[in-house]
Design a protein around this motif. Structure first.
Motif, PDB file in Angstrom:
ATOM      1  N   LYS A 143      23.265  56.813  25.084  1.00  0.00           N
ATOM      2  CA  LYS A 143      22.096  56.599  24.214  1.00  0.00           C
ATOM      3  C   LYS A 143      21.026  57.658  24.498  1.00  0.00           C
ATOM      4  O   LYS A 143      20.398  58.196  23.576  1.00  0.00           O
ATOM      5  CB  LYS A 143      21.525  55.192  24.414  1.00  0.00           C
ATOM      6  CG  LYS A 143      22.291  54.139  23.610  1.00  0.00           C
ATOM      7  CD  LYS A 143      22.145  52.740  24.165  1.00  0.00           C
ATOM      8  CE  LYS A 143      20.910  52.002  23.747  1.00  0.00           C
ATOM      9  NZ  LYS A 143      20.927  50.600  24.286  1.00  0.00           N
ATOM     10  N   ALA A 144      20.830  57.959  25.788  1.00  0.00           N
ATOM     11  CA  ALA A 144      19.857  58.999  26.140  1.00  0.00           C
ATOM     12  C   ALA A 144      20.278  60.343  25.540  1.00  0.00           C
ATOM     13  O   ALA A 144      19.438  61.123  25.064  1.00  0.00           O
ATOM     14  CB  ALA A 144      19.728  59.102  27.658  1.00  0.00           C
ATOM     15  N   ALA A 145      21.585  60.593  25.536  1.00  0.00           N
ATOM     16  CA  ALA A 145      22.080  61.836  24.934  1.00  0.00           C
ATOM     17  C   ALA A 145      21.804  61.843  23.436  1.00  0.00           C
ATOM     18  O   ALA A 145      21.391  62.863  22.856  1.00  0.00           O
ATOM     19  CB  ALA A 145      23.580  61.980  25.199  1.00  0.00           C
ATOM     20  N   ALA A 146      21.986  60.707  22.811  1.00  0.00           N
ATOM     21  CA  ALA A 146      21.719  60.608  21.366  1.00  0.00           C
ATOM     22  C   ALA A 146      20.233  60.823  21.099  1.00  0.00           C
ATOM     23  O   ALA A 146      19.855  61.468  20.108  1.00  0.00           O
ATOM     24  CB  ALA A 146      22.174  59.248  20.851  1.00  0.00           C
ATOM     25  N   ALA A 147      19.384  60.302  21.987  1.00  0.00           N
ATOM     26  CA  ALA A 147      17.939  60.480  21.823  1.00  0.00           C
ATOM     27  C   ALA A 147      17.587  61.954  21.915  1.00  0.00           C
ATOM     28  O   ALA A 147      16.792  62.483  21.124  1.00  0.00           O
ATOM     29  CB  ALA A 147      17.195  59.674  22.887  1.00  0.00           C
TER      30      ALA A 147
END
Ligand code: FES
Ligand code: FES
Lengths: 747, 153
Positions: free
Chosen positions: A168-172
């Motif tokens: 999710k952090a990567a997607a952010a």
């Protein structure tokens, strides 16, 4: 789920590492991580963690370090990761992983000597921690002791959650959308506008981020897999003949082999005449292996035939040649100088036994083979600079060490590939077949060799379940059990088994009284003493280990005393049980079976038995009919507390299978020796249960307390005593020796 | 000699008395057929010879010449399972799974002869197939399901 987080912080750290084409998530163990084999060839050596999840552009792989011997642990482990990762099992590849010191199995040490699994006192926990550290140093990767679920429960879920949050952090980072506004489902991060970013596309970005380790595990109400019946990922292959087991290994140019070694286990080969064998069709080479000969041929059957044509002269074994002498050694071991442990000594047994009528009895349990249906086998390919081994093993680290020794190769150049096992029950904790295959492979360098045991060789060399004997004295008073003094004599299974792996284990062998000293009963005068006999035939862990014999001894003794007291077998066990979860298990089995006493009609009877093993209290009720063709087992009811039922269907399968296993061996299973050799060499002499004998079985798993436990072994110990108690109820005949068919006929 | 296995003809060069089991596994490469005991005690090696279940460890290669040999791999495939295999998957019968090829072949042969087996028929027909994992209750249940599937066609 605050508790899980604390555990995560205290004993393991979930981290991530860049790997070729993506990212891996896994556990760092303690402060100093153990080298990770999966990143060896890939990264700069910096990323040393135990991988559980690997995501690359090509797909998502879940790595399940515990071997599957048939108990469905691959899918249970995969489900624990997938639950938190928000991916479905049809979207992943499951890989058992290579041997590595990082995959150590913490839960085994919960059976630390001298502490009951229910005992949470500081001293007990401190000892477990020391044992944990010791196991890590040894790099123990063992599948055994029903530890898979317990070991996986926290680590695999936290790893899945860390992976999910990092993705999710990567997607952010890629989209600028706040993490709080994202969802995850079926292997993708879902943005507020409905756009989906597949994990596989986010892997490269995630590899550059610090892992998000501040994770919250899902509330049980949100679970998709845990607690629900799951389709085992191996079920279609196993229903269509397309599952590859070790024995099905096939490599280009592969040749087939078998061995015959001294049937006096451990004895030397004095001479062998191989002339006839060498001239037989298809035979390529006849090779010496430790204590015997191997035949390499172009077909397994031709190898079998040629091996039969070798004539041998065998040296003696170190243990007594005749079975009666094994029993005599045990009978002589109930003496102070053989005392190994006395973990239970409540009240004053001596004084209680000096008053009134003393009930006495002696019990016996024979050697038993594991005899999984797939005979032992191993395929090797050895070259000048590398060895590969394909086999079903529960101890890949030890196999790796042994093959390195034999070949003179560096350990890092020995690669063990763990294949699906056609059963084990403890059989594949031994590595003889792997070391023999290495000898054959050395004689056939650059050619893959598959070594297959004949059934006869497999059974002749099975390191069996321990033989054991017990003596009981007890008294009753006012309709209650007043004193139980149980002595158990057996050789040490731990020293026999660990000795073969080159390890020595100091101190008492907890297995000598496991399943007896650690029972949660408040008997006023209660003593359990373990006597270590001289070593006899080599022995090994057999499904439920010490408890497989001791559960029978302890519960049979208790049942005799309850009968002498004139109490109801169920009520008195419930009254005596001080552990809440154990009492709940007994209450539940009474409910389930509609218990209202041992008598259920003419020529019929029922018995109850209880055993706590591997931290799991398990109670079983068996109903029998005494027909004119012998005893027929009609029904079995079983209840166990496992803390958390990960897959109810799998739990019921394992419990029902464990019960059939235990009943079958109790009825007819026995391994004996003549002239130092095993008498039973195939299933005609070692039959266990057949379909027509299998009773109707009803099982239930309870979820009490916060320890998560495995269920592979705990259903085994109570089954034999419950059957013996039921036969007593139906016939008045007390059976104190396994196999029971020595004393009574069965349908 | 020529053997017809799962609809394909194979030319093999083996001794007349090589058990069909080993011809299938090591010469032709049909690995779904399993070795468990070699003496007709376990049933893991069960195949059909012209539709009838036999123990391939007890069948000489030469005796299979001219017959249609069907193995678990020819009965159905993962994408097109036979009704008995479907029932086995639905009931999640397999534990280690090693005996199940033989169990399925034995059950399929029984159901072809006895479409509605009574409990006693199942006892009689299936008790020669050993399962060390103790999956017998699930085998019995799967046979009942398979029988219903086959009757519905
Ligand atoms: S291998 Fe043929 S019956 Fe066992
Ligand atoms: S499923 Fe393991 S032997 Fe039958």
């Amino acid at each position: 789920m605050g508790r899980i987080k604390t555990i995560a912080r205290r004993t393991f750290l979930i981290g991530s590492a860049a790997v070729l084409g993506g990212v891996a998530f896994g556990a760092y163990l303690y402060k100093k991580p153990v080298a990770n084999p999966l990143v060896d060839d890939l990264a700069d050596g910096d990323a040393a963690l135990t991988e559980y999840v690997r995501i690359t552009a090509d797909g998502v792989t879940l790595i399940t370090p515990r071997a599957d011997k048939g108990q469905g642990v691959y899918h249970v482990q995969a489900a624990l990761i997938a639950e938190e990762l928000d991916i479905d099992l049809d979207q992943v590849t499951v890989d058992p992983g290579p041997p590595s010191p990082a995959y150590y199995n913490t839960a085994l040490s919960e059976e630390a000597p001298g502490f009951m699994p229910t005992d949470d006192r500081f001293a007990a926990n401190a000892t477990r921690t020391v044992m944990d550290a010791a196991m890590k140093i040894m790099g123990v990767q063992i599948t055994g002791g029903s530890t898979t679920v317990a070991d996986s429960w926290d680590k695999l879920r936290v790893a899945g959650a860390v992976a999910r949050e990092t993705l999710k952090a990567a997607a952010a980072q890629e989209t600028g959308v706040a993490v709080a506004n994202m969802q995850t489902e079926r292997g993708a991060v879902i943005l507020p506008d409905g756009r989906q970013l597949a994990y596989t596309d986010l892997a490269a970005t995630a590899a550059g981020l610090d892992p998000v380790d501040n994770v919250t595990l899902k509330d049980p109400s949100k679970w998709r897999y845990i607690g629900k019946d799951m389709q085992r990922i191996d079920i279609v292959p196993k229903s269509t003949g397309t599952q590859t087991y070790g024995i099905d290994m096939e490599l280009d140019g592969m040749v087939h082999a078998t061995v015959i070694t001294n049937p006096r286990k451990g004895g030397a080969m004095l001479s062998a005449n191989t002339a006839d064998a060498e001239g037989m069709r298809g035979v390529l080479k006849v090779v010496e292996v430790p204590n015997g000969m191997g035949v390499i041929a172009d077909n397994t059957w031709r190898a079998f035939q040629a091996a039969q044509a070798i004539t041998f002269e065998w040296g003696p074994a170190e243990y007594p040649a005749e079975q009666d002498d094994h029993w005599a050694v045990l009978a002589e071991s109930f003496k102070k100088d053989h005392q190994d442990s006395q973990y239970r000594d409540d009240g004053d047994a001596d004084s209680a036994l000096s008053k009134g009528d003393v009930v006495t009895a002696e019990y016996r349990a024979p050697y038993l083979a594991h005899a999984p249906l797939e005979p032992l086998n191993a395929t090797v390919l050895i070259t000048d600079n590398r060895a590969d081994v394909w086999t079903g093993t529960q101890v890949p680290r030890f196999a790796q060490d042994a093959v390195a020794d034999i070949t003179g190769l560096d350990k890092d150049d020995v690669h063990i590939h763990v294949l699906m096992m056609g059963g084990s029950f403890g059989h594949r904790l031994e590595i003889d077949v792997i070391t023999q295959a290495a000898h054959l492979g050395l004689a056939m360098k650059n050619t893959p060799v598959k070594l297959t045991y004949s059934r006869e060789e497999d059974m002749a060399h099975d390191y069996t379940r321990q033989i054991a004997m017990a003596r009981m004295q007890g008294t009753v008073k006012d309709g209650q059990v007043e004193a139980l003094d149980l002595g158990i004599a057996m050789p040490s299974v731990i020293s026999s088994q660990m000795g073969r792996l080159g390890l020595s284990v100091p101190g008492p062998d907890a297995m000598i009284t496991a399943g007896a000293w650690d029972q949660p009963f408040g008997i006023p005068n209660y003593r359990v003493t373990g006597y270590r006999s001289a070593d006899l035939a080599p022995i090994s862990s057999w499904r439920s280990v010490g408890a497989s014999t001791n559960g029978f001894f302890h519960d049979s003794a208790l049942d005799e005393l309850i009968h002498a007291a004139g109490a109801d077998p169920m009520d008195e066990r419930i009254r005596l049980a001080w552990d809440d979860n154990s009492r709940a298990v007994l209450d539940e089995v009474a409910q389930l079976s509609g218990w209202d006493g041992p008598s259920i009609g003419a020529n019929r009877g029922r018995g109850v038995a209880f055993c706590m093993s591997f931290g799991v209290p398990c109670a079983e009720v068996v109903e029998v009919t005494n027909t004119d063709r012998g005893i027929q087992i009609d029904k079995v009811f079983a209840v166990a507390n496992v803390g958390r039922v990960v897959d109810p269907q799998n739990l019921s399968r394992l419990m029902s299978g464990g019960i059939i296993w235990a009943l079958g061996h109790a009825i007819s299973g026995e391994i004996t020796h003549s002239d130092g050799m095993t008498d039973q060499l195939n299933y005609d002499g070692f039959e266990a249960m057949r379909l027509y004998q299998a009773p109707e079985i009803t099982v239930k798993g309870l979820e009490l307390g916060d320890h998560v436990r495995g269920i592979g072994e705990p259903p085994v110990p109570p089954a034999a005593p419950a059957l013996a108690n039921a036969i007593f109820a139906a016939t008045g005949q007390r059976i104190r020796e396994m196999p029971f068919n020595k004393h009574i006929d069965f349908v | 000699m020529q053997l017809n296995v799962d609809g394909t003809t194979h030319e093999v060069d083996v001794e007349d008395d090589m058990p069909l089991l080993w011809v299938l596994r090591d010469e032709i490469g049909v690995k779904g057929v399993k070795y468990g005991c070699g003496i007709a005690q376990c049933g893991a090696c069960t195949v059909h010879l012209d539709g009838v279940a036999v123990r391939s460890c007890q069948t000489w290669a030469v005796d299979a010449v001219g017959a249609e040999v069907t193995t678990i791999n020819g009965l159905g495939t993962p994408n097109a399972m036979h009704a008995v295999q479907e029932a086995w998957a639905e009931h999640q019968v397999a534990q280690c799974g090693y005996c199940q090829s033989g169990q399925i072949m034995q059950a399929a042969s029984m159901l072809a002869a006895i479409p509605e087996p009574a409990d006693e028929d199942i006892d009689a027909e299936m008790s020669g197939n050993l399962c060390r994992c103790g999956t017998y209750p699930q085998i019995r249940a799967a046979i009942v399901t398979a029988a219903a599937k086959l009757r519905e066609g």
